[in-house]
Motif scaffolding. Sequence first.
Motif, PDB file in Angstrom:
ATOM      1  N   GLU A 271       0.835  -1.210   0.000  1.00 20.23           N
ATOM      2  CA  GLU A 271       0.000   0.000   0.000  1.00 20.23           C
ATOM      3  C   GLU A 271       0.863   1.251   0.000  1.00 20.23           C
ATOM      4  N   MET A 272       1.911   1.265   0.820  1.00 24.52           N
ATOM      5  CA  MET A 272       2.779   2.437   0.893  1.00 24.52           C
ATOM      6  C   MET A 272       3.497   2.655  -0.435  1.00 24.52           C
ATOM      7  N   ALA A 273       3.940   1.585  -1.073  1.00 24.89           N
ATOM      8  CA  ALA A 273       4.616   1.704  -2.370  1.00 24.89           C
ATOM      9  C   ALA A 273       3.667   2.270  -3.421  1.00 24.89           C
ATOM     10  N   ALA A 274       2.396   1.836  -3.409  1.00 23.85           N
ATOM     11  CA  ALA A 274       1.423   2.344  -4.380  1.00 23.85           C
ATOM     12  C   ALA A 274       1.194   3.839  -4.203  1.00 23.85           C
ATOM     13  N   VAL A 275       1.000   4.278  -2.971  1.00 22.84           N
ATOM     14  CA  VAL A 275       0.743   5.700  -2.708  1.00 22.84           C
ATOM     15  C   VAL A 275       1.957   6.549  -3.072  1.00 22.84           C
ATOM     16  N   VAL A 328      -9.597  -3.006   5.148  1.00 27.87           N
ATOM     17  CA  VAL A 328     -10.035  -3.529   3.852  1.00 27.87           C
ATOM     18  C   VAL A 328     -10.840  -2.486   3.091  1.00 27.87           C
ATOM     19  N   ARG A 329     -11.727  -1.794   3.762  1.00 26.25           N
ATOM     20  CA  ARG A 329     -12.504  -0.742   3.113  1.00 26.25           C
ATOM     21  C   ARG A 329     -11.596   0.382   2.615  1.00 26.25           C
ATOM     22  N   GLY A 330     -10.578   0.697   3.403  1.00 28.99           N
ATOM     23  CA  GLY A 330      -9.631   1.713   2.965  1.00 28.99           C
ATOM     24  C   GLY A 330      -8.912   1.320   1.687  1.00 28.99           C
ATOM     25  N   LEU A 331      -8.501   0.063   1.598  1.00 29.16           N
ATOM     26  CA  LEU A 331      -7.823  -0.410   0.391  1.00 29.16           C
ATOM     27  C   LEU A 331      -8.764  -0.423  -0.808  1.00 29.16           C
ATOM     28  N   CYS A 332     -10.042  -0.702  -0.577  1.00 29.74           N
ATOM     29  CA  CYS A 332     -11.016  -0.646  -1.678  1.00 29.74           C
ATOM     30  C   CYS A 332     -11.142   0.778  -2.205  1.00 29.74           C
ATOM     31  N   VAL A 333     -11.168   1.763  -1.306  1.00 25.78           N
ATOM     32  CA  VAL A 333     -11.235   3.165  -1.729  1.00 25.78           C
ATOM     33  C   VAL A 333      -9.959   3.551  -2.462  1.00 25.78           C
ATOM     34  N   LEU A 334      -8.810   3.107  -1.951  1.00 24.16           N
ATOM     35  CA  LEU A 334      -7.533   3.384  -2.610  1.00 24.16           C
ATOM     36  C   LEU A 334      -7.523   2.815  -4.027  1.00 24.16           C
ATOM     37  N   PHE A 335      -7.979   1.591  -4.172  1.00 21.81           N
ATOM     38  CA  PHE A 335      -8.045   0.976  -5.493  1.00 21.81           C
ATOM     39  C   PHE A 335      -8.965   1.771  -6.420  1.00 21.81           C
ATOM     40  N   ALA A 336     -10.096   2.234  -5.888  1.00 21.69           N
ATOM     41  CA  ALA A 336     -11.031   3.007  -6.699  1.00 21.69           C
ATOM     42  C   ALA A 336     -10.381   4.286  -7.206  1.00 21.69           C
ATOM     43  N   GLY A 427      -0.305   2.002 -13.582  1.00 21.65           N
ATOM     44  CA  GLY A 427      -0.851   0.652 -13.587  1.00 21.65           C
ATOM     45  C   GLY A 427      -0.152  -0.243 -12.589  1.00 21.65           C
ATOM     46  N   THR A 428       1.163  -0.044 -12.408  1.00 19.42           N
ATOM     47  CA  THR A 428       1.900  -0.797 -11.392  1.00 19.42           C
ATOM     48  C   THR A 428       1.369  -0.481 -10.000  1.00 19.42           C
ATOM     49  N   ALA A 429       1.024   0.795  -9.771  1.00 21.00           N
ATOM     50  CA  ALA A 429       0.451   1.172  -8.478  1.00 21.00           C
ATOM     51  C   ALA A 429      -0.883   0.472  -8.239  1.00 21.00           C
ATOM     52  N   VAL A 430      -1.679   0.311  -9.295  1.00 20.53           N
ATOM     53  CA  VAL A 430      -2.952  -0.414  -9.177  1.00 20.53           C
ATOM     54  C   VAL A 430      -2.700  -1.867  -8.776  1.00 20.53           C
ATOM     55  N   VAL A 431      -1.703  -2.487  -9.405  1.00 17.62           N
ATOM     56  CA  VAL A 431      -1.365  -3.883  -9.072  1.00 17.62           C
ATOM     57  C   VAL A 431      -0.937  -3.990  -7.613  1.00 17.62           C
ATOM     58  N   LEU A 432      -0.161  -3.032  -7.136  1.00 17.35           N
ATOM     59  CA  LEU A 432       0.278  -3.043  -5.736  1.00 17.35           C
ATOM     60  C   LEU A 432      -0.915  -2.920  -4.786  1.00 17.35           C
ATOM     61  N   VAL A 434      -4.028  -3.850  -5.413  1.00 16.98           N
ATOM     62  CA  VAL A 434      -4.767  -5.122  -5.467  1.00 16.98           C
ATOM     63  C   VAL A 434      -4.064  -6.185  -4.632  1.00 16.98           C
ATOM     64  N   PHE A 435      -2.741  -6.237  -4.723  1.00 21.25           N
ATOM     65  CA  PHE A 435      -1.988  -7.202  -3.923  1.00 21.25           C
ATOM     66  C   PHE A 435      -2.190  -6.943  -2.434  1.00 21.25           C
ATOM     67  N   SER A 436      -2.125  -5.670  -2.039  1.00 18.23           N
ATOM     68  CA  SER A 436      -2.326  -5.328  -0.630  1.00 18.23           C
ATOM     69  C   SER A 436      -3.697  -5.772  -0.146  1.00 18.23           C
ATOM     70  N   LEU A 437      -4.722  -5.526  -0.954  1.00 16.41           N
ATOM     71  CA  LEU A 437      -6.082  -5.937  -0.591  1.00 16.41           C
ATOM     72  C   LEU A 437      -6.198  -7.451  -0.519  1.00 16.41           C
ATOM     73  N   ALA A 438      -5.558  -8.141  -1.452  1.00 16.03           N
ATOM     74  CA  ALA A 438      -5.661  -9.601  -1.498  1.00 16.03           C
ATOM     75  C   ALA A 438      -5.083 -10.251  -0.250  1.00 16.03           C
ATOM     76  N   VAL A 439      -3.923  -9.772   0.210  1.00 15.49           N
ATOM     77  CA  VAL A 439      -3.297 -10.430   1.367  1.00 15.49           C
ATOM     78  C   VAL A 439      -4.120 -10.203   2.629  1.00 15.49           C
ATOM     79  N   LEU A 440      -4.809  -9.057   2.728  1.00 18.34           N
ATOM     80  CA  LEU A 440      -5.656  -8.846   3.891  1.00 18.34           C
ATOM     81  C   LEU A 440      -6.920  -9.699   3.824  1.00 18.34           C
ATOM     82  N   LEU A 441      -7.486  -9.839   2.635  1.00 21.29           N
ATOM     83  CA  LEU A 441      -8.685 -10.674   2.501  1.00 21.29           C
ATOM     84  C   LEU A 441      -8.371 -12.140   2.747  1.00 21.29           C
ATOM     85  N   ILE A 442      -7.212 -12.591   2.302  1.00 20.50           N
ATOM     86  CA  ILE A 442      -6.826 -13.989   2.481  1.00 20.50           C
ATOM     87  C   ILE A 442      -6.662 -14.316   3.956  1.00 20.50           C
ATOM     88  N   ARG A 443      -6.131 -13.359   4.713  1.00 22.58           N
ATOM     89  CA  ARG A 443      -5.921 -13.637   6.141  1.00 22.58           C
ATOM     90  C   ARG A 443      -7.184 -13.358   6.963  1.00 22.58           C
TER      91      ARG A 443
END
Length: 464
Positions: A271-275, A328-336, A427-432, A434-443
Amino acid sequence: MRRDGARPPDRWWLVAASGLAVFMAQLDVTVVNVALPTIEHDFGTSPSLTEWVVLAYVLPLIALSLPSGRWLDRVGRREALVFAVTGFAVASIAAGLAPGIGWLLAMRAAQGAFGGILFAIVPVLTTIAVRPEARGRAMAVVMTLGPLGGVAGPGLGGLIVESFGWPWIFYLNVLVGTLVIAIAWPQLSRGGRLRPPSLAWAAEAGLLGAAAIVVMLALSLGASDGPAWLLLAPVAVPFVLAWWRLPTGRPVRELIAVPGMRGVHLALLAEMAAVMAVQFLIPFHLLRGGASPSATGLTMLALPIGIMVAGLAGGVLSDRWGAGRTAVRGLCVLFAGLAVFEIAGFGPGWGPAELVGPLAVVGVGAGLFAGPNQTMAMSLSPQHLMGTTGASTSLARQLGVALGPALATLTWSMTGYRFEGIRLALGTAVVLAVFSLAVLLIRSPVRHDHATADARTQERKSMQ
């Protein structure tokens, strides 16, 4: 609970002092950027050497984060805070009085060393300052002030350099440091005496520092020498493996084994890398498109304003919904916010008017995520590893700060620094994200919110 059965009061002044400390330490990462040309002229140095005024501060933050965390687990918290803040202030004075570039670089390294301790101890102080049910709000205050320090650095640095001269960007830390100690001292009880680090501490810091230098050099080469970075990057692996096998790495191995802890750290780093990638790229796009420096600066303010407003709201929501759900909601807003660049057809003609909205949304997402994610990390941490947890999350955050612009530059350079490269890097920031959101959802942060409720209560009792 206290012995008389009364609930201990929340120490919000200690939270405020912690926020000021992390603001000061994060501010010094970026505040010197505007002063670099003046420093280069005053000392008659080359741009390549002057760049180390920044790197000399950042590298100790990375190299000393984990060793500092282990050290904090064994010493008194009030004593450690006073030591770190005082050391930071003294090094700042010495940096302002530097007679030459060599002395300045040495003092910047000293600042980074004490800053590493501050970044590690602040989450611990924030955790013990308030009751578990108020921890989300407290952590949001601190985790909002930290990013604001980094974002405010260039603007504040420019004002100080123009009005008073570059040494005053360092002298300002004396005032802030004095205020932090004055506020925190009566809020903390006397603890164990300070113990000097062992030789193993130095070996651990040396290995982590060597790995960090190699990775940064590799990413820098990637922007100028193409595939050459692929040859250098693997050199960091032996340093990391050697550190991992050290006996001093045992607390970190124990911490990472805690269920959910890896996800919290990986999500924070990504998340920090994306921002930071967005914060790095957009000013280049605006200035190349003909926007004035003042218009660019005002446009970029949308991001920290979003962080500030949403960060405080995120603390309240974290205490109501749970830290995991809020993150998780924060990461969804970030992705948006990041997805707007792709969906709305981000192009060369986008100016300040088109960019303010997406930047504000990115800031809101980052603000909603920061405090709750740190709250999760400290709630998951065993009591005897709280210092290590504060240090490890600081390390993940600083790696994200360094990695985001480096990856953005590397991606951008593949197109010869044309506009298409900026869009590809976003686009790389978007991938980052999504990855951040995925690891939180998985756990499964929702399960974490329920499962740790009783643990938080027991943890709070053990602190009394």
